[in-house]
Design a protein around this motif. Structure first.
Motif, mmCIF file in Angstrom:
data_model
loop_
_atom_site.group_PDB
_atom_site.id
_atom_site.type_symbol
_atom_site.label_atom_id
_atom_site.label_comp_id
_atom_site.label_asym_id
_atom_site.label_seq_id
_atom_site.Cartn_x
_atom_site.Cartn_y
_atom_site.Cartn_z
ATOM 1 N N GLY A 155 0.916 -1.360 0.047
ATOM 2 C CA GLY A 155 0.097 0.124 -0.004
ATOM 3 C C GLY A 155 0.967 1.326 0.040
ATOM 4 N N TRP A 156 0.483 2.161 0.898
ATOM 5 C CA TRP A 156 1.100 3.525 0.625
ATOM 6 C C TRP A 156 1.278 4.072 2.033
ATOM 7 C CZ3 TRP A 156 1.567 6.120 -4.077
ATOM 8 C CH2 TRP A 156 0.912 5.627 -5.084
ATOM 9 N N ARG A 157 2.458 4.463 2.134
ATOM 10 C CA ARG A 157 3.003 5.064 3.592
ATOM 11 C C ARG A 157 2.950 6.712 3.603
ATOM 12 N NH1 ARG A 157 7.863 4.589 1.176
ATOM 13 N NH2 ARG A 157 9.173 6.257 1.170
ATOM 14 N N ILE A 158 2.958 6.859 4.479
ATOM 15 C CA ILE A 158 2.851 8.435 4.737
ATOM 16 C C ILE A 158 4.359 8.889 4.861
ATOM 17 C CG2 ILE A 158 1.885 10.182 6.312
ATOM 18 C CD1 ILE A 158 -0.014 9.180 4.388
ATOM 19 N N VAL A 159 4.977 8.368 6.194
ATOM 20 C CA VAL A 159 6.446 8.877 6.239
ATOM 21 C C VAL A 159 7.434 7.590 6.466
ATOM 22 C CG1 VAL A 159 5.946 11.055 7.689
ATOM 23 C CG2 VAL A 159 5.899 8.617 8.739
ATOM 24 N N PRO A 160 8.562 7.778 6.023
ATOM 25 C CA PRO A 160 9.454 9.046 5.749
ATOM 26 C C PRO A 160 9.021 9.184 4.211
ATOM 27 C CG PRO A 160 10.786 7.156 5.388
ATOM 28 C CD PRO A 160 9.496 6.620 6.157
ATOM 29 N N HIS A 161 9.155 10.367 4.023
ATOM 30 C CA HIS A 161 8.365 10.959 2.665
ATOM 31 C C HIS A 161 9.547 10.507 1.446
ATOM 32 C CE1 HIS A 161 5.450 13.589 4.446
ATOM 33 N NE2 HIS A 161 6.534 13.891 5.230
ATOM 34 N N GLN A 162 10.782 10.229 1.930
ATOM 35 C CA GLN A 162 11.826 9.352 1.013
ATOM 36 C C GLN A 162 12.525 8.417 1.615
ATOM 37 O OE1 GLN A 162 15.330 11.213 -1.049
ATOM 38 N NE2 GLN A 162 14.042 11.206 -2.793
ATOM 39 N N ASN A 163 12.585 7.278 1.337
ATOM 40 C CA ASN A 163 13.317 6.275 2.116
ATOM 41 C C ASN A 163 14.796 6.244 1.479
ATOM 42 O OD1 ASN A 163 13.033 4.609 -0.086
ATOM 43 N ND2 ASN A 163 11.573 3.272 0.721
ATOM 44 N N ALA A 164 15.633 5.376 2.308
ATOM 45 C CA ALA A 164 16.993 5.317 1.773
ATOM 46 C C ALA A 164 17.141 4.786 0.353
ATOM 47 C CB ALA A 164 17.843 4.291 2.830
ATOM 48 N N SER A 165 15.950 4.212 -0.201
ATOM 49 C CA SER A 165 16.037 3.873 -1.636
ATOM 50 C C SER A 165 15.410 4.781 -2.631
ATOM 51 C CB SER A 165 15.331 2.328 -1.695
ATOM 52 O OG SER A 165 15.867 1.319 -0.772
ATOM 53 N N LYS A 166 15.021 5.891 -2.107
ATOM 54 C CA LYS A 166 14.598 6.772 -2.875
ATOM 55 C C LYS A 166 13.208 6.605 -3.261
ATOM 56 C CE LYS A 166 18.800 8.872 -2.854
ATOM 57 N NZ LYS A 166 18.931 10.316 -2.190
ATOM 58 N N GLU A 167 12.321 5.719 -2.727
ATOM 59 C CA GLU A 167 11.098 5.711 -2.797
ATOM 60 C C GLU A 167 10.335 6.764 -1.989
ATOM 61 O OE1 GLU A 167 11.504 0.845 -3.382
ATOM 62 O OE2 GLU A 167 10.879 1.772 -1.409
ATOM 63 N N CYS A 168 9.392 7.152 -2.519
ATOM 64 C CA CYS A 168 8.539 8.143 -2.267
ATOM 65 C C CYS A 168 7.198 8.027 -1.526
ATOM 66 C CB CYS A 168 8.294 9.369 -3.138
ATOM 67 S SG CYS A 168 9.585 10.180 -3.932
ATOM 68 N N SER A 169 6.885 8.687 -0.573
ATOM 69 C CA SER A 169 5.502 8.337 0.120
ATOM 70 C C SER A 169 4.503 8.893 -0.617
ATOM 71 C CB SER A 169 5.682 9.214 1.620
ATOM 72 O OG SER A 169 5.510 10.462 1.399
ATOM 73 N N LEU A 170 3.246 8.566 -0.023
ATOM 74 C CA LEU A 170 1.963 9.067 -0.944
ATOM 75 C C LEU A 170 1.867 10.655 -0.856
ATOM 76 C CD1 LEU A 170 -0.769 8.826 -2.193
ATOM 77 C CD2 LEU A 170 -1.768 8.418 0.120
ATOM 78 N N VAL A 171 2.082 11.242 0.045
ATOM 79 C CA VAL A 171 2.218 12.586 0.146
ATOM 80 C C VAL A 171 3.332 13.264 -0.629
ATOM 81 C CG1 VAL A 171 2.582 14.792 1.639
ATOM 82 C CG2 VAL A 171 1.241 12.752 2.359
ATOM 83 N N ALA A 172 4.454 12.680 -0.688
ATOM 84 C CA ALA A 172 5.583 13.174 -1.754
ATOM 85 C C ALA A 172 5.198 13.088 -3.268
ATOM 86 C CB ALA A 172 6.841 12.373 -1.429
ATOM 87 N N ILE A 173 4.600 11.968 -3.357
ATOM 88 C CA ILE A 173 4.069 11.847 -4.828
ATOM 89 C C ILE A 173 2.803 12.625 -5.250
ATOM 90 C CG2 ILE A 173 2.899 10.157 -6.604
ATOM 91 C CD1 ILE A 173 4.565 7.711 -5.172
ATOM 92 N N LEU A 174 2.138 12.983 -4.430
ATOM 93 C CA LEU A 174 1.147 14.016 -4.631
ATOM 94 C C LEU A 174 1.795 15.497 -4.850
ATOM 95 C CD1 LEU A 174 -1.905 13.243 -2.092
ATOM 96 C CD2 LEU A 174 -1.760 12.633 -4.755
#
Length: 460
Positions: free
Chosen positions: A349-368
Protein backbone atom coordinates in the motif's frame (compact mmCIF):
# COMPACT_ATOMS: atom_id res chain seq x y z
CA UNK A 1 22.80 55.41 -27.81
CA UNK A 2 24.74 52.89 -25.76
CA UNK A 3 28.14 51.66 -26.77
CA UNK A 4 26.70 48.15 -27.09
CA UNK A 5 24.01 49.32 -29.52
CA UNK A 6 26.58 50.92 -31.83
CA UNK A 7 28.93 47.94 -31.82
CA UNK A 8 28.84 45.37 -34.63
CA UNK A 9 28.37 41.68 -34.06
CA UNK A 10 31.90 40.83 -35.14
CA UNK A 11 33.24 43.43 -32.71
CA UNK A 12 31.19 41.94 -29.86
CA UNK A 13 32.41 38.43 -30.73
CA UNK A 14 35.99 39.71 -30.83
CA UNK A 15 35.53 41.24 -27.37
CA UNK A 16 34.32 37.87 -26.08
CA UNK A 17 37.50 36.21 -27.39
CA UNK A 18 39.86 39.09 -26.69
CA UNK A 19 41.05 39.25 -30.33
CA UNK A 20 40.93 41.87 -33.12
CA UNK A 21 37.52 42.21 -34.76
CA UNK A 22 38.75 41.40 -38.25
CA UNK A 23 41.19 39.00 -39.77
CA UNK A 24 42.48 35.53 -39.12
CA UNK A 25 42.40 35.56 -35.32
CA UNK A 26 38.66 36.13 -35.05
CA UNK A 27 37.94 33.53 -37.72
CA UNK A 28 40.17 31.02 -35.95
CA UNK A 29 38.53 31.72 -32.59
CA UNK A 30 35.00 31.27 -33.95
CA UNK A 31 36.03 28.04 -35.70
CA UNK A 32 37.47 26.63 -32.48
CA UNK A 33 34.30 27.66 -30.67
CA UNK A 34 32.29 25.76 -33.29
CA UNK A 35 34.49 22.67 -32.90
CA UNK A 36 36.19 22.77 -36.30
CA UNK A 37 39.74 23.59 -37.48
CA UNK A 38 40.77 27.11 -38.46
CA UNK A 39 40.96 27.52 -42.26
CA UNK A 40 44.15 29.54 -42.52
CA UNK A 41 44.40 31.80 -45.58
CA UNK A 42 42.69 31.27 -48.92
CA UNK A 43 39.19 30.80 -50.29
CA UNK A 44 37.81 29.15 -47.14
CA UNK A 45 38.81 32.09 -44.95
CA UNK A 46 37.39 34.49 -47.56
CA UNK A 47 34.01 32.68 -47.41
CA UNK A 48 33.92 32.84 -43.61
CA UNK A 49 34.75 36.54 -43.69
CA UNK A 50 31.95 37.04 -46.21
CA UNK A 51 29.55 35.15 -43.95
CA UNK A 52 30.51 37.33 -40.98
CA UNK A 53 29.98 40.46 -43.08
CA UNK A 54 26.48 39.28 -43.99
CA UNK A 55 25.66 38.52 -40.35
CA UNK A 56 27.01 41.89 -39.23
CA UNK A 57 23.93 43.43 -40.83
CA UNK A 58 21.62 41.63 -38.36
CA UNK A 59 20.30 44.11 -35.76
CA UNK A 60 21.36 43.30 -32.23
CA UNK A 61 17.74 43.03 -31.10
CA UNK A 62 17.14 40.09 -33.45
CA UNK A 63 17.53 36.94 -31.36
CA UNK A 64 18.00 33.54 -32.97
CA UNK A 65 18.31 30.19 -31.24
CA UNK A 66 21.55 28.23 -30.94
CA UNK A 67 21.26 26.21 -34.15
CA UNK A 68 18.70 28.16 -36.20
CA UNK A 69 21.01 28.90 -39.12
CA UNK A 70 22.48 25.41 -39.35
CA UNK A 71 19.09 23.70 -39.10
CA UNK A 72 17.77 26.01 -41.80
CA UNK A 73 20.81 25.33 -44.00
CA UNK A 74 20.36 21.57 -43.61
CA UNK A 75 16.87 21.88 -45.15
CA UNK A 76 17.66 24.74 -47.54
CA UNK A 77 15.99 25.84 -49.78
CA UNK A 78 13.04 24.42 -47.83
CA UNK A 79 12.40 25.58 -44.26
CA UNK A 80 12.89 23.13 -41.38
CA UNK A 81 9.99 22.22 -39.13
CA UNK A 82 11.11 23.35 -35.69
CA UNK A 83 9.55 24.18 -32.34
CA UNK A 84 9.53 27.06 -31.79
CA UNK A 85 9.20 27.93 -35.48
CA UNK A 86 12.37 29.02 -37.22
CA UNK A 87 12.24 32.83 -37.40
CA UNK A 88 12.10 34.35 -40.86
CA UNK A 89 15.48 36.02 -40.24
CA UNK A 90 17.16 32.60 -40.27
CA UNK A 91 15.83 31.81 -43.75
CA UNK A 92 16.85 35.23 -45.07
CA UNK A 93 20.35 34.92 -43.63
CA UNK A 94 20.85 31.43 -45.03
CA UNK A 95 19.85 32.79 -48.44
CA UNK A 96 22.64 35.36 -48.03
CA UNK A 97 25.12 32.63 -47.09
CA UNK A 98 24.01 30.47 -50.00
CA UNK A 99 24.79 33.34 -52.34
CA UNK A 100 28.44 33.15 -51.23
CA UNK A 101 28.83 29.62 -52.62
CA UNK A 102 26.24 29.72 -55.41
CA UNK A 103 28.67 30.64 -58.21
CA UNK A 104 31.74 28.67 -57.11
CA UNK A 105 33.07 26.24 -59.69
CA UNK A 106 33.62 22.59 -58.82
CA UNK A 107 37.34 23.22 -58.39
CA UNK A 108 36.64 26.16 -56.08
CA UNK A 109 34.16 24.09 -54.08
CA UNK A 110 36.80 21.45 -53.54
CA UNK A 111 39.37 24.09 -52.55
CA UNK A 112 36.96 25.61 -50.03
CA UNK A 113 35.95 22.21 -48.69
CA UNK A 114 39.60 21.31 -48.17
CA UNK A 115 40.30 24.65 -46.48
CA UNK A 116 37.39 24.14 -44.09
CA UNK A 117 38.45 20.52 -43.49
CA UNK A 118 35.02 19.19 -44.39
CA UNK A 119 34.88 15.54 -43.47
CA UNK A 120 33.50 12.68 -45.49
CA UNK A 121 30.60 12.66 -43.05
CA UNK A 122 29.88 16.36 -43.65
CA UNK A 123 29.63 15.76 -47.39
CA UNK A 124 27.60 12.57 -47.06
CA UNK A 125 25.05 14.11 -44.70
CA UNK A 126 24.60 17.12 -46.99
CA UNK A 127 23.31 15.10 -49.94
CA UNK A 128 19.64 15.10 -50.89
CA UNK A 129 17.95 11.71 -51.15
CA UNK A 130 16.26 12.42 -54.53
CA UNK A 131 19.57 13.66 -55.92
CA UNK A 132 21.40 10.50 -54.98
CA UNK A 133 18.53 8.40 -56.34
CA UNK A 134 18.98 10.02 -59.75
CA UNK A 135 22.71 9.37 -59.63
CA UNK A 136 22.20 5.74 -58.72
CA UNK A 137 19.49 5.29 -61.38
CA UNK A 138 22.25 5.28 -63.99
CA UNK A 139 23.56 2.03 -62.48
CA UNK A 140 22.03 -1.38 -63.05
CA UNK A 141 21.94 -2.21 -59.33
CA UNK A 142 19.01 -1.05 -57.19
CA UNK A 143 19.51 1.84 -54.78
CA UNK A 144 20.40 0.49 -51.32
CA UNK A 145 17.56 0.97 -48.85
CA UNK A 146 19.79 1.71 -45.87
CA UNK A 147 20.66 5.41 -45.55
CA UNK A 148 24.23 4.69 -44.50
CA UNK A 149 24.69 2.49 -47.54
CA UNK A 150 23.47 5.32 -49.75
CA UNK A 151 25.90 7.71 -48.06
CA UNK A 152 28.70 5.24 -48.76
CA UNK A 153 27.68 5.26 -52.41
CA UNK A 154 28.05 9.03 -52.60
CA UNK A 155 31.49 8.94 -50.99
CA UNK A 156 32.66 6.26 -53.42
CA UNK A 157 31.62 8.48 -56.32
CA UNK A 158 33.85 11.28 -55.02
CA UNK A 159 36.76 8.89 -54.54
CA UNK A 160 36.92 8.10 -58.24
CA UNK A 161 36.40 11.42 -60.02
CA UNK A 162 38.06 14.84 -60.14
CA UNK A 163 36.07 18.06 -59.73
CA UNK A 164 35.91 18.75 -63.46
CA UNK A 165 34.15 15.36 -63.81
CA UNK A 166 31.60 15.90 -61.05
CA UNK A 167 27.95 15.56 -61.93
CA UNK A 168 25.51 18.29 -60.97
CA UNK A 169 24.38 16.11 -58.08
CA UNK A 170 27.89 15.81 -56.66
CA UNK A 171 28.44 19.54 -57.02
CA UNK A 172 25.18 20.23 -55.16
CA UNK A 173 26.24 17.98 -52.29
CA UNK A 174 29.56 19.79 -51.76
CA UNK A 175 27.93 23.20 -52.12
CA UNK A 176 25.33 22.20 -49.52
CA UNK A 177 28.03 20.92 -47.13
CA UNK A 178 29.84 24.26 -47.38
CA UNK A 179 26.60 26.14 -46.72
CA UNK A 180 25.94 24.06 -43.61
CA UNK A 181 29.44 24.71 -42.30
CA UNK A 182 29.14 28.48 -42.89
CA UNK A 183 25.73 28.47 -41.20
CA UNK A 184 27.14 26.64 -38.18
CA UNK A 185 29.91 29.22 -37.82
CA UNK A 186 27.28 31.92 -38.28
CA UNK A 187 25.31 30.46 -35.38
CA UNK A 188 28.44 30.73 -33.23
CA UNK A 189 28.99 34.38 -34.20
CA UNK A 190 25.36 35.33 -33.52
CA UNK A 191 25.41 33.52 -30.19
CA UNK A 192 28.61 35.19 -29.04
CA UNK A 193 27.45 38.64 -30.14
CA UNK A 194 24.01 38.39 -28.53
CA UNK A 195 25.20 37.94 -24.96
CA UNK A 196 27.91 39.78 -23.02
CA UNK A 197 30.77 37.71 -21.58
CA UNK A 198 30.02 36.24 -18.15
CA UNK A 199 33.32 34.53 -17.43
CA UNK A 200 33.69 32.29 -14.40
CA UNK A 201 36.66 31.15 -12.37
CA UNK A 202 36.87 27.60 -13.70
CA UNK A 203 38.74 25.05 -11.63
CA UNK A 204 39.92 21.64 -12.78
CA UNK A 205 38.68 18.69 -10.77
CA UNK A 206 38.95 14.97 -11.34
CA UNK A 207 36.21 14.88 -13.98
CA UNK A 208 36.39 18.23 -15.74
CA UNK A 209 35.82 21.89 -14.92
CA UNK A 210 33.78 23.38 -12.09
CA UNK A 211 32.83 26.97 -11.24
CA UNK A 212 30.87 28.30 -8.26
CA UNK A 213 28.80 31.47 -7.85
CA UNK A 214 27.61 32.28 -4.31
CA UNK A 215 24.05 33.61 -4.11
CA UNK A 216 22.93 35.75 -1.15
CA UNK A 217 20.43 33.83 0.95
CA UNK A 218 21.09 30.49 -0.71
CA UNK A 219 22.51 27.68 1.46
CA UNK A 220 24.49 26.36 -1.51
CA UNK A 221 26.19 28.28 -4.35
CA UNK A 222 25.14 27.92 -7.94
CA UNK A 223 27.45 25.45 -9.63
CA UNK A 224 28.49 24.99 -13.25
CA UNK A 225 30.19 21.85 -14.54
CA UNK A 226 31.83 21.03 -17.88
CA UNK A 227 32.96 17.51 -18.75
CA UNK A 228 34.20 15.82 -21.89
CA UNK A 229 32.09 12.95 -23.17
CA UNK A 230 33.09 10.18 -25.53
CA UNK A 231 31.51 10.02 -28.97
CA UNK A 232 30.11 6.78 -30.32
CA UNK A 233 32.36 5.67 -33.20
CA UNK A 234 30.72 5.80 -36.60
CA UNK A 235 30.35 2.51 -38.54
CA UNK A 236 32.30 4.07 -41.41
CA UNK A 237 35.86 4.27 -40.16
CA UNK A 238 36.61 7.11 -42.60
CA UNK A 239 33.57 9.17 -41.57
CA UNK A 240 35.58 11.78 -39.65
CA UNK A 241 38.47 11.94 -42.13
CA UNK A 242 38.79 15.02 -44.37
CA UNK A 243 37.03 14.59 -47.69
CA UNK A 244 40.13 16.11 -49.28
CA UNK A 245 43.46 17.11 -47.86
CA UNK A 246 45.83 15.70 -45.27
CA UNK A 247 44.47 13.47 -42.47
CA UNK A 248 46.35 15.75 -40.04
CA UNK A 249 43.77 18.48 -40.70
CA UNK A 250 40.96 16.31 -39.38
CA UNK A 251 39.18 17.53 -36.26
CA UNK A 252 38.84 14.99 -33.49
CA UNK A 253 35.12 14.38 -32.93
CA UNK A 254 34.28 15.47 -29.44
CA UNK A 255 31.40 16.32 -27.21
CA UNK A 256 31.41 18.58 -24.17
CA UNK A 257 28.52 18.56 -21.73
CA UNK A 258 27.74 21.49 -19.48
CA UNK A 259 25.33 21.50 -16.60
CA UNK A 260 24.17 24.08 -14.08
CA UNK A 261 22.52 23.43 -10.74
CA UNK A 262 23.18 23.35 -7.03
CA UNK A 263 23.84 20.77 -4.36
CA UNK A 264 21.52 19.43 -1.71
CA UNK A 265 22.34 19.58 1.99
CA UNK A 266 23.82 16.09 1.65
CA UNK A 267 26.28 17.25 -1.01
CA UNK A 268 24.66 15.61 -4.06
CA UNK A 269 24.77 17.76 -7.21
CA UNK A 270 21.39 18.28 -8.87
CA UNK A 271 21.61 19.46 -12.47
CA UNK A 272 18.89 21.91 -13.43
CA UNK A 273 19.91 22.79 -17.00
CA UNK A 274 22.47 21.54 -19.47
CA UNK A 275 23.35 20.64 -23.01
CA UNK A 276 26.16 19.32 -25.19
CA UNK A 277 28.48 21.40 -27.32
CA UNK A 278 31.11 20.78 -29.97
CA UNK A 279 33.94 22.42 -28.01
CA UNK A 280 35.03 23.12 -24.47
CA UNK A 281 34.82 26.87 -25.14
CA UNK A 282 31.19 26.59 -26.28
CA UNK A 283 30.32 24.43 -23.27
CA UNK A 284 31.86 26.98 -20.90
CA UNK A 285 29.97 29.77 -22.67
CA UNK A 286 26.64 27.94 -22.37
CA UNK A 287 27.18 27.27 -18.68
CA UNK A 288 28.33 30.82 -17.98
CA UNK A 289 25.34 32.40 -19.69
CA UNK A 290 22.89 30.10 -17.94
CA UNK A 291 24.49 30.73 -14.57
CA UNK A 292 24.36 34.49 -15.16
CA UNK A 293 20.64 34.28 -15.94
CA UNK A 294 20.00 32.18 -12.83
CA UNK A 295 21.92 34.59 -10.64
CA UNK A 296 19.97 37.56 -12.02
CA UNK A 297 16.65 35.93 -11.10
CA UNK A 298 17.93 34.00 -8.08
CA UNK A 299 15.04 34.88 -5.78
CA UNK A 300 12.47 33.07 -7.95
CA UNK A 301 14.57 30.27 -9.47
CA UNK A 302 13.22 26.78 -8.81
CA UNK A 303 14.95 23.56 -9.70
CA UNK A 304 13.34 21.98 -12.72
CA UNK A 305 12.91 18.48 -11.24
CA UNK A 306 12.95 19.00 -7.47
CA UNK A 307 10.95 22.26 -7.60
CA UNK A 308 12.96 23.74 -4.70
CA UNK A 309 13.82 27.40 -4.48
CA UNK A 310 17.44 28.38 -4.86
CA UNK A 311 16.86 30.98 -2.11
CA UNK A 312 14.55 29.48 0.56
CA UNK A 313 12.23 31.71 2.57
CA UNK A 314 11.78 32.12 6.31
CA UNK A 315 8.50 30.18 6.84
CA UNK A 316 7.09 32.65 9.38
CA UNK A 317 7.94 35.64 7.17
CA UNK A 318 6.55 34.41 3.85
CA UNK A 319 4.33 37.01 2.19
CA UNK A 320 1.57 36.26 -0.27
CA UNK A 321 2.99 39.06 -2.40
CA UNK A 322 6.19 37.05 -2.86
CA UNK A 323 6.47 36.44 -6.65
CA UNK A 324 7.58 32.86 -6.03
CA UNK A 325 4.48 31.87 -4.01
CA UNK A 326 2.46 28.90 -5.25
CA UNK A 327 -0.90 28.12 -3.63
CA UNK A 328 -1.93 24.47 -3.37
CA UNK A 329 -5.65 23.85 -3.10
CA UNK A 330 -7.75 20.80 -2.34
CA UNK A 331 -8.86 20.26 -5.93
CA UNK A 332 -5.28 19.99 -7.16
CA UNK A 333 -4.01 17.69 -4.44
CA UNK A 334 -7.04 15.39 -4.27
CA UNK A 335 -7.49 15.02 -8.03
CA UNK A 336 -4.19 13.13 -8.35
CA UNK A 337 -5.17 9.53 -9.10
CA UNK A 338 -2.97 6.57 -8.33
CA UNK A 339 -3.61 2.82 -8.70
CA UNK A 340 -2.18 0.01 -6.67
CA UNK A 341 -0.22 -1.15 -9.74
CA UNK A 342 2.03 1.89 -9.46
CA UNK A 343 3.57 0.51 -6.28
CA UNK A 344 6.53 -1.92 -6.25
CA UNK A 345 5.55 -5.57 -6.54
CA UNK A 346 6.45 -6.25 -2.91
CA UNK A 347 4.53 -3.23 -1.54
CA UNK A 348 1.11 -3.62 0.06
CA UNK A 349 0.00 0.00 0.00
CA UNK A 350 0.94 3.58 0.63
CA UNK A 351 2.91 4.97 3.57
CA UNK A 352 2.96 8.52 4.90
CA UNK A 353 6.45 8.80 6.37
CA UNK A 354 9.29 8.91 5.66
CA UNK A 355 8.58 11.00 2.60
CA UNK A 356 11.67 9.50 0.94
CA UNK A 357 13.38 6.35 2.17
CA UNK A 358 16.96 5.21 1.73
CA UNK A 359 16.02 3.62 -1.62
CA UNK A 360 14.66 6.97 -2.88
CA UNK A 361 11.10 5.59 -2.84
CA UNK A 362 8.55 8.29 -2.09
CA UNK A 363 5.54 8.39 0.19
CA UNK A 364 1.98 9.10 -0.94
CA UNK A 365 2.24 12.75 0.10
CA UNK A 366 5.58 13.17 -1.67
CA UNK A 367 4.13 11.72 -4.87
CA UNK A 368 1.10 14.01 -4.70
CA UNK A 369 3.32 17.06 -4.26
CA UNK A 370 5.68 16.00 -7.05
CA UNK A 371 2.75 15.48 -9.41
CA UNK A 372 1.73 19.07 -8.64
CA UNK A 373 5.29 20.19 -9.53
CA UNK A 374 6.00 21.11 -5.92
CA UNK A 375 8.91 20.16 -3.63
CA UNK A 376 8.69 17.43 -1.02
CA UNK A 377 10.96 16.52 1.90
CA UNK A 378 13.80 14.17 1.03
CA UNK A 379 16.13 11.91 2.96
CA UNK A 380 18.35 14.14 5.06
CA UNK A 381 15.76 16.91 5.46
CA UNK A 382 14.50 17.43 9.03
CA UNK A 383 10.94 17.36 7.68
CA UNK A 384 11.42 13.97 6.00
CA UNK A 385 9.88 12.19 8.96
CA UNK A 386 7.31 14.88 9.74
CA UNK A 387 3.64 13.89 9.43
CA UNK A 388 1.65 16.26 7.19
CA UNK A 389 -0.14 17.43 10.34
CA UNK A 390 3.18 18.41 11.93
CA UNK A 391 4.01 22.16 11.67
CA UNK A 392 7.52 21.16 10.55
CA UNK A 393 6.02 19.72 7.36
CA UNK A 394 4.18 22.91 6.47
CA UNK A 395 7.24 24.96 7.42
CA UNK A 396 9.20 22.98 4.82
CA UNK A 397 6.64 23.87 2.15
CA UNK A 398 6.54 27.52 3.17
CA UNK A 399 10.34 27.70 3.05
CA UNK A 400 9.94 26.96 -0.66
CA UNK A 401 7.06 29.44 -1.04
CA UNK A 402 4.30 26.83 -1.16
CA UNK A 403 1.12 27.83 0.69
CA UNK A 404 -1.63 25.32 1.52
CA UNK A 405 -5.26 26.37 1.56
CA UNK A 406 -7.05 25.20 4.74
CA UNK A 407 -8.94 22.39 2.93
CA UNK A 408 -5.70 21.17 1.30
CA UNK A 409 -3.92 21.28 4.66
CA UNK A 410 -6.73 19.26 6.24
CA UNK A 411 -6.67 16.72 3.41
CA UNK A 412 -2.93 16.09 3.60
CA UNK A 413 -3.07 15.80 7.38
CA UNK A 414 -6.07 13.46 7.10
CA UNK A 415 -4.17 10.97 4.92
CA UNK A 416 -2.35 9.73 8.02
CA UNK A 417 -5.56 9.34 10.06
CA UNK A 418 -6.22 6.01 8.33
CA UNK A 419 -3.33 4.55 10.33
CA UNK A 420 0.42 3.89 10.14
CA UNK A 421 2.29 1.67 7.69
CA UNK A 422 1.28 0.92 4.13
CA UNK A 423 -2.44 1.06 3.47
CA UNK A 424 -4.59 0.99 0.32
CA UNK A 425 -4.99 4.30 -1.46
CA UNK A 426 -8.79 4.23 -1.18
CA UNK A 427 -8.56 3.84 2.60
CA UNK A 428 -6.22 6.82 2.98
CA UNK A 429 -8.27 8.96 0.60
CA UNK A 430 -11.48 8.17 2.49
CA UNK A 431 -9.90 9.14 5.82
CA UNK A 432 -8.61 12.40 4.33
CA UNK A 433 -11.98 13.33 2.80
CA UNK A 434 -13.79 12.54 6.05
CA UNK A 435 -11.46 14.98 7.79
CA UNK A 436 -12.15 17.63 5.17
CA UNK A 437 -15.93 17.23 5.26
CA UNK A 438 -16.05 17.23 9.07
CA UNK A 439 -15.26 20.93 9.22
CA UNK A 440 -17.88 23.58 9.90
CA UNK A 441 -18.29 27.31 10.07
CA UNK A 442 -15.74 29.38 8.21
CA UNK A 443 -13.77 26.27 7.21
CA UNK A 444 -16.88 24.87 5.51
CA UNK A 445 -17.32 28.12 3.61
CA UNK A 446 -13.71 27.90 2.46
CA UNK A 447 -14.30 24.32 1.32
CA UNK A 448 -17.34 25.36 -0.71
CA UNK A 449 -15.46 28.26 -2.23
CA UNK A 450 -12.56 26.03 -3.21
CA UNK A 451 -14.51 23.09 -4.61
CA UNK A 452 -17.47 24.96 -6.06
CA UNK A 453 -21.17 24.46 -5.20
CA UNK A 454 -22.79 21.05 -5.46
CA UNK A 455 -25.73 20.48 -7.82
CA UNK A 456 -29.24 21.07 -6.46
CA UNK A 457 -30.59 18.46 -4.03
CA UNK A 458 -27.08 17.21 -3.21
CA UNK A 459 -24.97 17.69 -0.10
CA UNK A 460 -21.46 16.77 0.98
Amino acid sequence: MSQHASTSRTELAAIAFGVPSNGEKLISAVCRFGGCPAPGEGLAAHLIAGAFTALDQVPLDVRLYVHDLQQTAERWPALPVTLPPTPWQAATLVDDLAALVADLSAAELREAAEGLALTRGNVALAHDEPVLARVWAQDADPLPLDRRAREAVLLQLFDHVDPHEWTDEQTISVRKALLIRLAGLGDALLRLSALPPARLDWQHDGDGLTALVPVPGAPQPLEARVVSESVEPHPFTSWHEPMWGSPETASTPGCWRWSVGWRSAGGAFHSDAGSTEASEAAARFGAEQTLAAYATHASTVRQRLRHRLLVPRQPDMLSMSDPAVVVLGLRAVSDEYRTETSRPDDATGWRIVPHQNASKECSLVAILLDDCSLPHPEAGDPANTADPSDPAFEDFLRSHAVVLTPPARTYLAGLSQAGPGELPLSQRHEAAMRAVLAVGGEAADLLTAETGPLPDHMAW
